[in-house]
Motif scaffolding. Structure first.
Motif, PDB file in Angstrom:
ATOM      1  N   LYS A 157      52.962  26.383  50.648  1.00  0.00           N
ATOM      2  CA  LYS A 157      53.525  27.594  50.062  1.00  0.00           C
ATOM      3  C   LYS A 157      52.408  28.574  49.716  1.00  0.00           C
ATOM      4  CE  LYS A 157      56.346  29.180  46.146  1.00  0.00           C
ATOM      5  NZ  LYS A 157      57.068  28.752  44.919  1.00  0.00           N
ATOM      6  N   THR A 158      52.645  29.853  49.972  1.00  0.00           N
ATOM      7  CA  THR A 158      51.643  30.866  49.662  1.00  0.00           C
ATOM      8  C   THR A 158      51.440  30.958  48.155  1.00  0.00           C
ATOM      9  OG1 THR A 158      52.172  32.172  51.621  1.00  0.00           O
ATOM     10  CG2 THR A 158      51.031  33.305  49.838  1.00  0.00           C
ATOM     11  N   THR A 159      50.192  30.893  47.752  1.00  0.00           N
ATOM     12  CA  THR A 159      49.856  30.998  46.332  1.00  0.00           C
ATOM     13  C   THR A 159      48.751  32.027  46.169  1.00  0.00           C
ATOM     14  OG1 THR A 159      49.281  29.713  44.361  1.00  0.00           O
ATOM     15  CG2 THR A 159      48.119  29.167  46.397  1.00  0.00           C
ATOM     16  N   ARG A 160      48.487  32.406  44.938  1.00  0.00           N
ATOM     17  CA  ARG A 160      47.547  33.507  44.682  1.00  0.00           C
ATOM     18  C   ARG A 160      46.542  33.086  43.616  1.00  0.00           C
ATOM     19  NH1 ARG A 160      50.124  39.269  44.069  1.00  0.00           N
ATOM     20  NH2 ARG A 160      49.978  39.013  46.342  1.00  0.00           N
ATOM     21  N   GLY A 161      45.283  33.333  43.896  1.00  0.00           N
ATOM     22  CA  GLY A 161      44.227  33.125  42.919  1.00  0.00           C
ATOM     23  C   GLY A 161      43.580  34.449  42.573  1.00  0.00           C
ATOM     24  N   LEU A 162      43.030  34.550  41.372  1.00  0.00           N
ATOM     25  CA  LEU A 162      42.321  35.751  40.920  1.00  0.00           C
ATOM     26  C   LEU A 162      40.844  35.417  40.720  1.00  0.00           C
ATOM     27  CD1 LEU A 162      44.784  37.222  38.255  1.00  0.00           C
ATOM     28  CD2 LEU A 162      44.702  37.684  40.719  1.00  0.00           C
ATOM     29  N   PHE A 163      40.007  36.349  41.097  1.00  0.00           N
ATOM     30  CA  PHE A 163      38.556  36.158  41.007  1.00  0.00           C
ATOM     31  C   PHE A 163      37.915  37.503  40.676  1.00  0.00           C
ATOM     32  CE2 PHE A 163      40.549  33.504  44.201  1.00  0.00           C
ATOM     33  CZ  PHE A 163      40.122  32.217  43.882  1.00  0.00           C
ATOM     34  N   THR A 164      36.631  37.477  40.341  1.00  0.00           N
ATOM     35  CA  THR A 164      35.916  38.731  40.117  1.00  0.00           C
ATOM     36  C   THR A 164      34.683  38.807  40.989  1.00  0.00           C
ATOM     37  OG1 THR A 164      34.644  37.806  38.258  1.00  0.00           O
ATOM     38  CG2 THR A 164      36.698  38.971  37.731  1.00  0.00           C
ATOM     39  N   GLN A 165      34.330  40.023  41.364  1.00  0.00           N
ATOM     40  CA  GLN A 165      33.067  40.327  42.047  1.00  0.00           C
ATOM     41  C   GLN A 165      32.567  41.647  41.494  1.00  0.00           C
ATOM     42  OE1 GLN A 165      30.757  39.123  43.759  1.00  0.00           O
ATOM     43  NE2 GLN A 165      29.655  40.953  44.355  1.00  0.00           N
ATOM     44  N   PHE A 166      31.401  41.619  40.835  1.00  0.00           N
ATOM     45  CA  PHE A 166      30.932  42.778  40.082  1.00  0.00           C
ATOM     46  C   PHE A 166      29.639  43.396  40.607  1.00  0.00           C
ATOM     47  CE2 PHE A 166      33.124  40.948  36.040  1.00  0.00           C
ATOM     48  CZ  PHE A 166      34.338  41.458  36.471  1.00  0.00           C
ATOM     49  N   GLU A 167      28.873  42.675  41.432  1.00  0.00           N
ATOM     50  CA  GLU A 167      27.604  43.237  41.891  1.00  0.00           C
ATOM     51  C   GLU A 167      27.824  44.169  43.080  1.00  0.00           C
ATOM     52  OE1 GLU A 167      23.099  41.606  42.728  1.00  0.00           O
ATOM     53  OE2 GLU A 167      24.748  40.516  43.619  1.00  0.00           O
ATOM     54  N   PRO A 168      27.155  45.349  43.097  1.00  0.00           N
ATOM     55  CA  PRO A 168      26.256  45.823  42.063  1.00  0.00           C
ATOM     56  C   PRO A 168      26.917  46.630  40.942  1.00  0.00           C
ATOM     57  CG  PRO A 168      26.120  47.270  43.944  1.00  0.00           C
ATOM     58  CD  PRO A 168      27.075  46.172  44.320  1.00  0.00           C
ATOM     59  N   ALA A 169      28.056  47.263  41.222  1.00  0.00           N
ATOM     60  CA  ALA A 169      28.563  48.221  40.225  1.00  0.00           C
ATOM     61  C   ALA A 169      30.081  48.183  40.115  1.00  0.00           C
ATOM     62  CB  ALA A 169      28.108  49.640  40.585  1.00  0.00           C
ATOM     63  N   ASP A 170      30.647  46.958  40.064  1.00  0.00           N
ATOM     64  CA  ASP A 170      32.096  46.852  39.971  1.00  0.00           C
ATOM     65  C   ASP A 170      32.583  46.148  38.714  1.00  0.00           C
ATOM     66  OD1 ASP A 170      33.101  48.222  42.237  1.00  0.00           O
ATOM     67  OD2 ASP A 170      32.396  46.598  43.522  1.00  0.00           O
ATOM     68  N   ALA A 171      31.696  45.786  37.802  1.00  0.00           N
ATOM     69  CA  ALA A 171      32.150  45.269  36.510  1.00  0.00           C
ATOM     70  C   ALA A 171      32.913  46.354  35.762  1.00  0.00           C
ATOM     71  CB  ALA A 171      30.958  44.787  35.686  1.00  0.00           C
ATOM     72  N   ARG A 172      32.590  47.589  36.044  1.00  0.00           N
ATOM     73  CA  ARG A 172      33.267  48.734  35.418  1.00  0.00           C
ATOM     74  C   ARG A 172      34.727  48.846  35.847  1.00  0.00           C
ATOM     75  NH1 ARG A 172      29.136  52.958  38.178  1.00  0.00           N
ATOM     76  NH2 ARG A 172      27.752  51.310  37.409  1.00  0.00           N
ATOM     77  N   ARG A 173      35.149  48.064  36.825  1.00  0.00           N
ATOM     78  CA  ARG A 173      36.568  47.993  37.183  1.00  0.00           C
ATOM     79  C   ARG A 173      37.316  46.986  36.309  1.00  0.00           C
ATOM     80  NH1 ARG A 173      37.301  50.292  42.419  1.00  0.00           N
ATOM     81  NH2 ARG A 173      35.311  50.655  43.476  1.00  0.00           N
ATOM     82  N   PHE A 174      36.570  46.181  35.570  1.00  0.00           N
ATOM     83  CA  PHE A 174      37.129  45.097  34.751  1.00  0.00           C
ATOM     84  C   PHE A 174      37.294  45.540  33.289  1.00  0.00           C
ATOM     85  CE2 PHE A 174      36.560  40.960  32.468  1.00  0.00           C
ATOM     86  CZ  PHE A 174      37.611  40.260  33.040  1.00  0.00           C
TER      87      PHE A 174
END
Length: 893
Positions: A157-174
């Motif tokens: 079954k299709t499932t979904r995971g969440l993750f973060t990627q911030f380098e170099p300048a995407d922590a500001r999306r969090f």
């Protein structure tokens, strides 16, 4: 110093009489004091972050609350932070020393990626608590907080995971924050998440509170002081396989539920790396755990990220699935972890102050990756990989569009572009050369002192050179500056050699290897102090060729009268141009050299010949001197050179046939000795060589291999697991390249039906590998649908460009908006340049020039590099093909 700060603060207060609060005064912002670039006003800095998020994976959105303890160093009406795709609901500022919260007015600027929080009157210097309630977006590509969909390994079954990627300048999306490396602060993260799911962050969870509606609040331990891009969060239906690494430190592999033993090799590899690096750097790992989190999917920008205590790695290079993983997968699992764990010290514990010095992270992690791999797996011959890395860097560094290792970075797009072969591979090559210059013990002593002095803080490149010099390497800084502050490649020319009395004397002259810089600009050659190791059968002699002294000329005398080899051990970053007579002697002696010197000598001379510095025949003679029973890593390298030569003869069938026969004469016996099936107790390089020879002969259209591939492929109709094993991707790849429409449809059906996210991704991508352009068009059209998956489609387009770059280029331009949505924002400026890199068509030049005319200045660099390389190929390739044809003894028609 405190009195100066007080005077400055009082002067500002007089200039702005309507001050909101008077709280304890603080020292000036360290960013301003260090002279480090920032696009923030530098009048405030974070002391601590407390962030809580509540993600809604179904709605692809999240809410957040950020509490930031800040120090304001000068009176200002506005606090400026970074923020992207965030909507602020409320913001207040509360003096730490007491006082009512102050409501701030929020204004965002999408182009500048900034959030301005303005108070009714000036904010006095002091310490405050900044509270912000906001909303954000969960992305479909690896930027900020993002989602990855995949088939559950237990149910399909299709499932979904969440993750973060911030380098170099995407922590500001969090969250709103001071999103630059030098703004280090501790972080306390919490998340409101489904009760049945696992939440992972940099540190262990210290508290879980049940909430209504099937939710829970997970709070993680406070982190050490660290940069924003190292923050990490993941959420999903995960499992964790763990073990102790050393006293007080546990390591774990977090993967999709049902992964089971697929994580075992990664875990067993991860555990010894922690004490190894702790010992090497002389600093303990400062966190109680180190997880490596497996995510399905892929990125066009990165494969893994060194978040402190919570590494993220795409599943295809972290989990070992016996049904599809290749020997190269096992190698990638190990080397990727060795790289990311090295970052836990070089990058996380000590962080570059700004992206100018990104190489302090990536070059050193690449170098330590090789060192650690060679320590734990000496039979993998890891140092030989540095030859390939050096050549990859020089492929970029030989053009006028290159840049120094230490480069000027000013914008987000420029930071994204900095992650290239100069930063990684040239960085590693230069570090290897400097370690040899200083000596291993002195070098390590300098690194330990550097770590001890800079831990939990930031640094610049010269801080490292000073530490190594102090440890006992006088003169290192001058050499290092030559190779890190200026671009380009030294060329060491051997102008004469004479043997007398058992000693050989060489006359040397320094120049610059360039593909276009001097020809197009008329520039004078750059100059370097080049550390060299030279041998002629006796012990290698260390020497420095100073390009600024004696017109770059010098002589070196070494013991022995055998063939002279400069750059013994391949530790130097330079090319060597030998006299033709000397090359003939080197070709005869080549099988007696160490494998790494054979590999370096061949690669160096092919590059020199391709660029027109010497005829091609002597370089091909060196290649032909590599025996079929050579070291497997050397054999793989030699076979790749033959493959590249074969690819260039696409419009010369007679020469291609002659080369095919020559390749088969040397390398078919090696393939027959290895066989098609894995063998017990074979080494990893031998297993890897098998995949490369089978795949290579398949690409050449070898009848035996192609017949075998189709025979095995046909077995899948009766048994879907018939190809399972380390050769599965190889056999699929051969069929995909030569596919008929029926075979292409079958591969697509297998991709559709697969319950493995890695296999699904692999098979969809192989659909774009076909030689038949009609089938590739089907694959490109499929990539614009939802079927392959949000992060697979860009990989399909990139694959199509391998054999059909012009067709792919036109497709991307025609569907630019749709394609950009399939590519993570960090790699958008480089994606199309990668397509151009595969082309040899002059018709593409005006198309690229037209496209570039509308690009912003800070987004042009990748396309400028791709265009320069294309123009140079159009000049060099005909000369190369002519020399290759002559060497093969094929007459021109």
């Amino acid at each position: 110093m405190r009195s100066l700060a007080l005077v400055s603060a009082l002067a500002l207060a007089v200039a702005a009489p309507q001050v909101l609060a008077e709280t304890p005064l603080v020292a000036p912002n360290p960013v301003a004091a260090a002279g480090v670039h920032s696009d923030l006003p530098r009048n405030a800095a974070p002391l601590h972050y407390t962030i809580e998020i509540a993600p809604d994976a179904t709605a692809m959105a999240f809410t957040g609350k950020a509490g930031i303890d800040i120090a304001v160093s000068e009176a200002t009406p506005t606090i400026v932070l970074h923020a992207v795709e965030l909507t602020v609901d409320k913001a207040t500022l509360t003096p730490v020393g007491g006082g009512a919260p102050i409501t701030l007015t929020a204004a965002t600027n999408a182009a500048e990626q900034k959030l301005r929080l303005t108070a009714p009157a000036a904010i006095a210097p002091g310490q405050y608590r900044l509270d912000i309630a906001y909303k954000g977006t969960i992305n479909t590509q690896p930027n900020g907080l993002f989602a990855l969909d995949y088939p559950d390994k237990r149910t399909g079954k299709t499932t979904r995971g969440l993750f973060t990627q911030f380098e170099p300048a995407d922590a500001r999306r969090f969250a709103p924050m001071f999103d630059e490396p030098i703004y280090k602060a501790p972080w306390t993260l919490s998340a409101v998440v489904p009760a049945a799911q696992m939440a992972v962050a940099n540190t262990p969870a210290v508290k879980e509170e049940p909430l209504a509606g099937g939710l829970k609040r997970v709070t993680f331990a406070e982190t050490p002081r660290m940069s924003s891009y190292l923050l990490f969060f993941a959420l999903g239906d995960f499992e964790r396989l763990a073990k102790p690494a050393m006293p007080g430190v546990e390591v774990g592999i977090v993967s999709p539920a049902g992964s089971g033993e697929q994580a075992r090799f990664a875990l067993d590899s991860l555990a010894p790396l922690v004490p190894y690096y702790a010992d090497y750097f002389g600093q303990p790992f400062p966190l109680p755990k180190l997880d490596n989190v497996a995510g399905p999917g892929q990125s066009q920008f990165f494969g893994a990220m060194e978040n402190w205590g919570g590494i993220f790695t795409f599943e295809s290079i972290l989990l070992e699935d016996p049904a599809i993983s290749t020997p190269a997968t096992r190698n990638a699992i190990y080397t990727t972890q060795a790289h990311e764990v090295a970052h836990q010290w070089f990058g996380d514990l000590v962080t570059m102050a700004w992206w100018d010095d990104l190489w302090l992270n990536e070059g050193f992690a690449s170098w330590m990756e090789t060192k650690a791999t060679d320590h734990f797996h000496p039979d993998w011959f890891a140092p030989m990989g540095r030859v390939n890395g050096r050549e990859q860097a020089m492929e970029l560094d030989g053009f006028r569009t290159t840049h120094p290792i230490v480069q000027e970075i000013r914008t987000v797009d420029e930071a994204n572009q900095a992650f290239d072969s100069i930063t990684y591979q040239k960085g590693e090559a230069v570090i290897s050369m400097l370690e040899a210059f200083a000596g291993e013990d002195v070098w390590r002593g300098g690194l330990r002192a550097y770590m001890a002095d800079r831990k939990f803080g930031s640094s610049r490149t010269d801080d490292l050179w000073a530490a190594v010099e102090k440890a006992g390497a006088p003169g290192l800084t001058k050499v290092a500056h030559d190779f890190t502050r200026q671009p380009g490649i030294p060329l060491v020319k051997v102008t004469a050699m004479q043997c007398k009395g058992g000693k050989t004397t060489l006359a040397l002259e320094q120049g610059e290897f360039s593909r276009d810089r001097m020809a197009e600009t008329g520039a004078s050659p750059a100059r370097w102090q080049v550390p060299m190791l030279v041998s002629a059968g006796g012990a290698p002699v260390r020497s420095i060729l100073d390009g600024r002294a004696n017109a770059g000329k010098a002589s070196v005398t070494v013991d022995g009268c055998g063939p002279v080899l400069l750059n013994t051990g391949q530790l130097g970053y330079y090319r060597v141009l030998y006299p033709q007579k000397a090359l003939a002697g080197l070709a005869k002696a080549l099988p007696g050299f160490t494998p790494i010197d054979q590999m370096g000598l061949v690669s160096d001379n092919i590059a020199l010949s391709y660029a027109g510095y010497q005829p091609l025949a002597p370089a091909l003679d060196l290649l032909a001197a590599v025996p079929g029973n050579a070291n497997p890593v050397l054999a793989s390298s030699a076979f790749r050179h033959y493959r590249a030569a074969w690819d260039s003869l696409d419009k010369a069938p007679a020469a291609r046939a002659a080369l095919t026969a020559r390749i088969a004469k040397t390398w078919r016996p090696r393939l027959e000795a290895l066989g098609y099936e894995p063998r017990a107790n074979e080494t990893l390089p031998e297993a890897t060589l098998r995949t490369q020879l089978v795949g290579g002969f398949g690409a050449l259209g070898d009848p035996q291999v192609l017949t075998e591939a189709r025979r095995r492929f046909a077995l899948l109709k009766a048994n879907p697991k018939a190809l399972d094993g380390p050769m599965k991707t190889v056999w699929f790849g051969i069929v995909a390249r030569h596919a008929t429409r029926t075979e292409w449809d079958a591969i697509r059906a297998y991709a559709d039906a697969s319950g493995s996210s890695v296999e699904k991704q692999t098979l969809y991508t192989l659909l774009a590998r076909a030689e038949d352009p009609a089938l590739v068009q089907f694959a490109l059209d499929l990539a614009l649908t939802d079927k392959p998956g949000q992060t697979t489609s860009a990989g399909m387009i990139a694959m199509a460009s391998g054999l059909h770059p012009e067709m792919t280029y036109d497709f991307v331009i025609a569907h630019r908006d749709a394609v950009e949505k399939l590519v993570d924002s960090s790699s958008r400026t480089r994606f199309l340049a990668g397509v151009v890199d595969n082309s040899n068509d002059p018709a593409l030049v005006p198309k690229v020039e037209s496209y570039m005319a509308n690009l912003a200045p800070d987004a042009r660099k990748p396309m400028e590099q791709a265009l320069a390389a294309l123009k140079e190929r159009l000049q060099s390739r005909p000369r190369y093909i002519s020399g290759l044809t002559a060497w093969l003894g094929v007459k021109k028609k």
